[in-house]
Design a protein around this motif. Sequence first.
Motif, short mmCIF file in Angstrom:
data_model
loop_
_atom_site.label_atom_id
_atom_site.label_comp_id
_atom_site.label_asym_id
_atom_site.label_seq_id
_atom_site.Cartn_x
_atom_site.Cartn_y
_atom_site.Cartn_z
N ALA A 55 -2.11 -5.25 1.16
CA ALA A 55 -0.78 -4.69 1.37
C ALA A 55 -0.81 -3.40 2.19
CB ALA A 55 -0.11 -4.44 0.03
N THR A 56 -1.92 -2.67 2.13
CA THR A 56 -1.98 -1.39 2.85
C THR A 56 -2.23 -1.57 4.34
OG1 THR A 56 -4.34 -1.11 2.49
CG2 THR A 56 -2.86 -0.17 0.84
N GLY A 57 -2.83 -2.68 4.73
CA GLY A 57 -3.20 -2.87 6.13
C GLY A 57 -4.39 -2.03 6.54
N CYS A 58 -5.05 -1.44 5.57
CA CYS A 58 -6.16 -0.52 5.81
C CYS A 58 -7.49 -1.28 5.68
CB CYS A 58 -6.10 0.63 4.80
SG CYS A 58 -7.49 1.75 4.85
N HIS A 61 -9.41 0.54 2.63
CA HIS A 61 -8.83 0.38 1.29
C HIS A 61 -7.80 -0.77 1.32
CE1 HIS A 61 -9.58 4.79 1.90
NE2 HIS A 61 -10.38 4.55 0.89
N PRO A 62 -8.20 -1.99 1.58
CA PRO A 62 -7.22 -3.07 1.74
C PRO A 62 -6.38 -3.36 0.50
CG PRO A 62 -9.44 -3.96 1.64
CD PRO A 62 -9.57 -2.48 1.69
N ARG A 63 -6.92 -3.08 -0.65
CA ARG A 63 -6.18 -3.33 -1.88
C ARG A 63 -5.79 -2.02 -2.58
NH1 ARG A 63 -9.83 -7.17 -1.03
NH2 ARG A 63 -9.13 -9.31 -1.06
N GLY A 64 -5.75 -0.97 -1.79
CA GLY A 64 -5.40 0.34 -2.33
C GLY A 64 -3.89 0.49 -2.50
N PRO A 79 3.49 10.11 13.19
CA PRO A 79 3.14 8.94 14.00
C PRO A 79 1.65 8.60 13.86
CG PRO A 79 4.40 10.52 15.30
CD PRO A 79 4.10 11.18 14.00
N GLY A 80 1.38 7.33 13.75
CA GLY A 80 0.00 6.86 13.65
C GLY A 80 -0.51 6.72 12.23
N TRP A 81 0.24 7.24 11.27
CA TRP A 81 -0.19 7.11 9.88
C TRP A 81 0.20 5.72 9.39
CZ3 TRP A 81 0.06 11.85 6.22
CH2 TRP A 81 -0.57 12.93 6.82
N GLY A 82 -0.66 5.13 8.56
CA GLY A 82 -0.42 3.80 8.03
C GLY A 82 0.22 3.83 6.65
N ARG A 83 0.08 2.71 5.96
CA ARG A 83 0.68 2.56 4.64
C ARG A 83 -0.27 2.95 3.51
NH1 ARG A 83 3.54 -3.24 5.01
NH2 ARG A 83 2.42 -3.39 3.06
N CYS A 84 -1.55 3.18 3.80
CA CYS A 84 -2.55 3.45 2.77
C CYS A 84 -2.38 4.86 2.20
CB CYS A 84 -3.95 3.28 3.34
SG CYS A 84 -5.26 3.59 2.14
N LEU A 85 -2.08 4.96 0.92
CA LEU A 85 -1.91 6.25 0.27
C LEU A 85 -3.20 7.06 0.28
CD1 LEU A 85 -0.21 8.22 -1.40
CD2 LEU A 85 -0.92 6.96 -3.44
N LEU A 86 -4.34 6.40 0.09
CA LEU A 86 -5.61 7.11 0.04
C LEU A 86 -5.94 7.76 1.39
CD1 LEU A 86 -7.60 4.47 -2.02
CD2 LEU A 86 -6.49 6.54 -2.86
N CYS A 87 -5.76 7.03 2.46
CA CYS A 87 -6.03 7.59 3.80
C CYS A 87 -5.02 8.68 4.14
CB CYS A 87 -6.00 6.50 4.85
SG CYS A 87 -7.42 5.38 4.75
N ASN A 88 -3.75 8.45 3.82
CA ASN A 88 -2.73 9.45 4.11
C ASN A 88 -2.95 10.72 3.30
OD1 ASN A 88 -1.62 7.67 5.89
ND2 ASN A 88 0.10 7.11 4.61
N ASP A 89 -3.37 10.59 2.06
CA ASP A 89 -3.66 11.76 1.25
C ASP A 89 -4.82 12.55 1.84
OD1 ASP A 89 -3.21 13.40 -1.12
OD2 ASP A 89 -5.14 12.63 -1.81
#
Length: 102
Positions: A55-58, A61-64, A79-89
């Motif tokens: 769901a994250t598209g990462c 962390h594909p299942r994060g 801009p450029g940030w994805g849906r992954c909470l872990l990477c965005n954090d």
Amino acid sequence: MSYADLRELQSALTTASDIAFSLDAAPAAHEADQLVDALRRALTAANALGAGIGATGCSEHPRGPVDPLYGDKNDPLPPGWGRCLLCNDRRRRAGAQRRGWR
């Protein structure tokens, strides 16, 4: 797909192959059940390989968890940030450190 998923598939296929080649012309019921269990295990592992990106598209962390701010029109992500909470954090923390915040 993870290395553990691939190893599970290889193990299940090896087990199924060993059972299949040891069968007689008329296998006993428990032997057939063992083969079916090994093949089901292999099918489950193969399906896990095909799950791909979650769901994250990462890729990391594909299942994060998905960032709750993703898609928020009032407080959009940069801009450029994805849906992954872990990477965005991680990006948020790095940005705060660059600005001198703790």
